[in-house]
Design a protein around this motif. Sequence first.
Motif, mmCIF file in Angstrom:
data_model
loop_
_atom_site.group_PDB
_atom_site.id
_atom_site.type_symbol
_atom_site.label_atom_id
_atom_site.label_comp_id
_atom_site.label_asym_id
_atom_site.label_seq_id
_atom_site.Cartn_x
_atom_site.Cartn_y
_atom_site.Cartn_z
ATOM 1 N N VAL A 200 48.660 31.383 28.473
ATOM 2 C CA VAL A 200 47.695 30.895 29.457
ATOM 3 C C VAL A 200 48.449 29.997 30.431
ATOM 4 C CG1 VAL A 200 45.584 29.574 29.846
ATOM 5 C CG2 VAL A 200 45.812 30.972 27.778
ATOM 6 N N LEU A 201 48.388 30.358 31.709
ATOM 7 C CA LEU A 201 49.032 29.551 32.741
ATOM 8 C C LEU A 201 47.967 28.766 33.492
ATOM 9 C CD1 LEU A 201 51.268 32.355 34.321
ATOM 10 C CD2 LEU A 201 51.851 30.829 32.435
ATOM 11 N N THR A 202 48.324 27.568 33.913
ATOM 12 C CA THR A 202 47.468 26.808 34.817
ATOM 13 C C THR A 202 48.381 26.281 35.917
ATOM 14 O OG1 THR A 202 47.696 24.562 33.989
ATOM 15 C CG2 THR A 202 46.210 26.005 32.751
ATOM 16 N N PRO A 203 47.835 25.699 36.977
ATOM 17 C CA PRO A 203 48.719 25.152 38.013
ATOM 18 C C PRO A 203 49.625 24.041 37.476
ATOM 19 C CG PRO A 203 46.499 25.392 38.859
ATOM 20 C CD PRO A 203 46.416 25.654 37.388
ATOM 21 N N SER A 204 49.292 23.478 36.315
ATOM 22 C CA SER A 204 50.072 22.340 35.852
ATOM 23 C C SER A 204 50.754 22.541 34.505
ATOM 24 C CB SER A 204 49.177 21.095 35.775
ATOM 25 O OG SER A 204 47.987 21.398 35.086
ATOM 26 N N THR A 205 50.482 23.648 33.839
ATOM 27 C CA THR A 205 51.159 23.853 32.566
ATOM 28 C C THR A 205 51.183 25.331 32.195
ATOM 29 O OG1 THR A 205 51.289 23.107 30.278
ATOM 30 C CG2 THR A 205 49.112 23.537 31.119
ATOM 31 N N HIS A 206 51.922 25.613 31.151
ATOM 32 C CA HIS A 206 52.130 26.974 30.688
ATOM 33 C C HIS A 206 51.978 26.932 29.167
ATOM 34 C CE1 HIS A 206 55.265 30.506 30.383
ATOM 35 N NE2 HIS A 206 54.164 30.739 29.711
ATOM 36 N N LEU A 207 50.953 27.597 28.653
ATOM 37 C CA LEU A 207 50.627 27.492 27.234
ATOM 38 C C LEU A 207 50.930 28.799 26.531
ATOM 39 C CD1 LEU A 207 47.161 25.863 27.905
ATOM 40 C CD2 LEU A 207 49.223 24.655 27.190
ATOM 41 N N ILE A 208 51.570 28.685 25.382
ATOM 42 C CA ILE A 208 51.859 29.874 24.589
ATOM 43 C C ILE A 208 51.143 29.723 23.258
ATOM 44 C CG2 ILE A 208 53.647 31.326 23.571
ATOM 45 C CD1 ILE A 208 55.598 30.057 25.611
ATOM 46 N N ASP A 209 50.246 30.644 23.002
ATOM 47 C CA ASP A 209 49.432 30.580 21.803
ATOM 48 C C ASP A 209 50.253 31.036 20.602
ATOM 49 O OD1 ASP A 209 47.450 31.048 19.824
ATOM 50 O OD2 ASP A 209 45.981 31.033 21.422
ATOM 51 N N ARG A 210 50.231 30.249 19.544
ATOM 52 C CA ARG A 210 50.951 30.624 18.325
ATOM 53 C C ARG A 210 49.980 30.949 17.198
ATOM 54 N NH1 ARG A 210 55.267 32.449 20.504
ATOM 55 N NH2 ARG A 210 56.533 30.921 21.590
ATOM 56 N N GLY A 211 48.828 31.479 17.548
ATOM 57 C CA GLY A 211 47.839 31.833 16.540
ATOM 58 C C GLY A 211 46.844 30.708 16.397
ATOM 59 N N THR A 212 45.821 30.693 17.202
ATOM 60 C CA THR A 212 45.036 29.485 17.289
ATOM 61 C C THR A 212 43.731 29.686 18.049
ATOM 62 O OG1 THR A 212 45.182 27.183 17.991
ATOM 63 C CG2 THR A 212 46.080 28.789 19.469
ATOM 64 N N ARG A 213 42.977 28.605 18.082
ATOM 65 C CA ARG A 213 41.854 28.471 19.000
ATOM 66 C C ARG A 213 42.110 27.216 19.821
ATOM 67 N NH1 ARG A 213 37.265 31.427 17.396
ATOM 68 N NH2 ARG A 213 37.404 32.191 15.257
ATOM 69 N N PHE A 214 41.987 27.313 21.104
ATOM 70 C CA PHE A 214 42.078 26.117 21.933
ATOM 71 C C PHE A 214 41.286 26.345 23.206
ATOM 72 C CE2 PHE A 214 45.530 28.717 23.550
ATOM 73 C CZ PHE A 214 45.553 28.461 24.917
ATOM 74 N N ARG A 215 41.054 25.251 23.906
ATOM 75 C CA ARG A 215 40.417 25.397 25.209
ATOM 76 C C ARG A 215 41.262 24.698 26.247
ATOM 77 N NH1 ARG A 215 37.510 20.917 27.432
ATOM 78 N NH2 ARG A 215 37.109 19.322 25.834
ATOM 79 N N VAL A 216 41.232 25.242 27.454
ATOM 80 C CA VAL A 216 41.911 24.609 28.574
ATOM 81 C C VAL A 216 40.901 24.483 29.705
ATOM 82 C CG1 VAL A 216 42.829 26.836 29.363
ATOM 83 C CG2 VAL A 216 43.886 24.744 30.150
ATOM 84 N N THR A 217 40.911 23.312 30.344
ATOM 85 C CA THR A 217 40.008 23.059 31.462
ATOM 86 C C THR A 217 40.840 22.632 32.657
ATOM 87 O OG1 THR A 217 38.345 22.303 29.893
ATOM 88 C CG2 THR A 217 37.966 21.760 32.198
ATOM 89 N N VAL A 218 40.657 23.328 33.773
ATOM 90 C CA VAL A 218 41.431 23.041 34.983
ATOM 91 C C VAL A 218 40.482 22.515 36.050
ATOM 92 C CG1 VAL A 218 42.980 24.002 36.723
ATOM 93 C CG2 VAL A 218 42.992 24.933 34.401
ATOM 94 N N ASP A 219 40.866 21.416 36.698
ATOM 95 C CA ASP A 219 39.980 20.867 37.723
ATOM 96 C C ASP A 219 40.407 21.343 39.109
ATOM 97 O OD1 ASP A 219 42.098 19.328 38.545
ATOM 98 O OD2 ASP A 219 41.384 17.486 37.627
ATOM 99 N N GLU A 220 39.726 20.787 40.121
ATOM 100 C CA GLU A 220 39.929 21.301 41.473
ATOM 101 C C GLU A 220 41.308 20.997 42.035
ATOM 102 O OE1 GLU A 220 36.573 19.648 43.395
ATOM 103 O OE2 GLU A 220 35.260 21.293 42.825
#
Lengths: 593, 191
Positions: A239-259
């Motif tokens: 999962v990419l966002t304008p501010s980070t790059h997330l690599i899932d290693r088998g999980t549940r997570f949420r990401v919230t990106v603002d304006e």
Amino acid sequence: MDEKNLPPELQGLLESLINETLTPNEQEYLQNLLQTRQDVRKFYLRYLDLHVQLKFSDRRQPEKPAVMPHPQLELPLPETRFPGLRPAIVRHALLAGALLLAAFGGFAVSLNPFASNSFLPRSEGPSTAPLSLAQEIVSGVEAQSVHAGNRNAQTLAVILEQDAGARFFQDLTPRVGSEMRLDHQYMLLEGHIELLFPRGARTIFDAPAAFQLKSPEQVLVTFGNCSVYAPEGSEGFEVLTPSTHLIDRGTRFRVTVDEIGSSEVHVVEGLVEAIEETDRGRGQVQMVEGEARHYSGSEAAFSSAMTYSAVGYRKNLPDRLISFQGPLNSRGEIGQLESATVIRGGEKYTYLFSDLIGGDVTSFCESGTSPTINFILPVDFQGDRKVLALHDDSFLTGVVNPGGAPVPATGKILTPKESDDSSTWTPGMTVRFRDRVVNSPGPDLLIFEAQTALHPLEGDAFHIRPVELLPGYHPITIRSYDLGMLSPESYPLQRFALLATRDCIPRLEELFEQSMAHSHVSVNYRVVATGIDLSDMGIPLGESVSEIFIQDPLDDEFRIDPVMVVGLPKVASENHSLTSVQSNREQKATNKE
Amino acid sequence: MKTAALGGDVDFNGTSSDDARYEAFLELFSRHRDRIFAHIFSLVPHEADAEDLFQRCSIVLWRKFREFDQSGSFYAWSCGVAVNEVRNFFKVRKRSRVSFFPEPVELLSRERLADEEDLSLRAIALQSCLQQLRESERDLLRIAYWENQSLKEFAEKTEGSLQVLYNRLSKIRKRLYACIERKMSGEAHHG
């Protein structure tokens, strides 16, 4: 402006700027010029506007094809690098159509200046006749969908797994099971969607959200809330966002990106690797369950730990009616219900019509004195009108336009059976179920309505309550249907006729006997539908109702037009499971073949 | 279904207030879309960034549309919203070495708004100037601006020099700019 006084190198600088080859020193120099000289700013604005106008200019000379021939205007168009660059007709059609479908309703196509050009890029090629989005809505023709049946053939496809009231900006809402497009900017304006990735990862987006699928295993979230679930086998999902790059290693997570592109990451289960975009070489952090970090995207402020919150992580889409099915005629129109699929307590159930608890209209009271349409009936209907009020599998029968009140009735419902004084009758209609409907998780009732694109696109609003209001029970008002006019899961309705009274008819009995004007409808209708949870009316789980009362809220000139009201069976683990029902349906299909 | 109707003479002209709002937004946004984009591009002269910002602004405009005073200029209001978005964008991206962010944004936006009428006339003049180009020049414009490939991709495909293409395009833009100036000057003399 006297351009002779401009710095001689200015035009060259602007050319480099346009070509995106400006060096840092040149940037600084240009910046200084812009800050200090009004004539430079004027030239800058004009020169850049020339560049942008060139982008737009291909569609400004349609009458001079010899100057700029663009045969591709008539062809299916791929994405462009620039939102202003879509050739004119399609660009405007997409804008108008997308806005309409995202928010405005198909009928508005005919009201906008680009209506005559309104068609979508289609795969049939240049000979395809333009098809307006309004036509698409009322005719049910699909513009862009790959049905779930193709899933096996498209193993690398990202699929729209579920849709709960989703509306996109600049896109038709795809049908569930459709393939999503890569490198396409999706903007979800309303509702929720769940995407299924090829190796099993799932993402749920809550509106408003903006995202792009960068690859079959990578999604860029530029705005909004995204819940991610990567089961075993799908580790490495990114999962990419304008501010980070997330690599899932088998999980549940949420990401919230603002304006402004900042993001928050909350790990619900498992492990996530986060790489800070500010410095990919060294900014790698592993996050475990219960951890949360904030990524500002600013070079000066690296990510920071924050208080973890599981709130906002969406494991399932809301309980709701997700689809219904029935035989379609050659025009793709539906006339009867064969089955309905609902999510109840997070589980999917498909019910055959014979599983459903039928509802009959037992009282009907108009509220005004205007002449009104009271029956929907098949075009060739000749029989006793009483059957129109009784439960059957047809969407072409119904008692419509009941009375109502802005505030739902909270006292005892008075019908002609209880009182001879017509002034005391409660405007609305009573539906009695053939069996008691037991409150189970999720929707317990389904209401199907006949609706046109010229009526509220969400479906006609209505109040609903149990006839018997026990302590704690209360009416609710439904203003948005699970499957409204813009849902790809609603169907165009076969042609039907109307019966209209010449006087206000308060009693159901009189409705059956009164002389009525018979007419055919002249506009296209669709069947829209919604599920209703008895819990929302304060009814405890396990309790049941035998009668409900429906009122129109009189908030506009359109009344509710119910063509079917049914109860769902009580949820029981051994019955009605998707697997068992689907097996039955697949068996039936096999038998037909 | 509308109730006051008999014999199939059904009146379906009504719309809800939300629909009317949607319609109004659609009409205004459609009318000003190109200008809004051009405005953003003048503040963020980088194609991908401007595209991203335009998309964000589209959402924000839609979300804030209730705040728009219908008696005012939608375009001017949109530009105000865009400036705020650009400011937010700068905060995040200012560290970038590759992007150029002209300052002061508010001043540029204000001056562009003030010059809007002139820019509209120049856009019309451009159409006339385009017809004066040679076929080969129009071909290059088509590749650079209207086809779904970058100039770099075209250069690679044809094994040509990207810099040569840049230089040719630069000459064409300069010629077009001069042509527009001449036409605007003529307009001024005649007008």
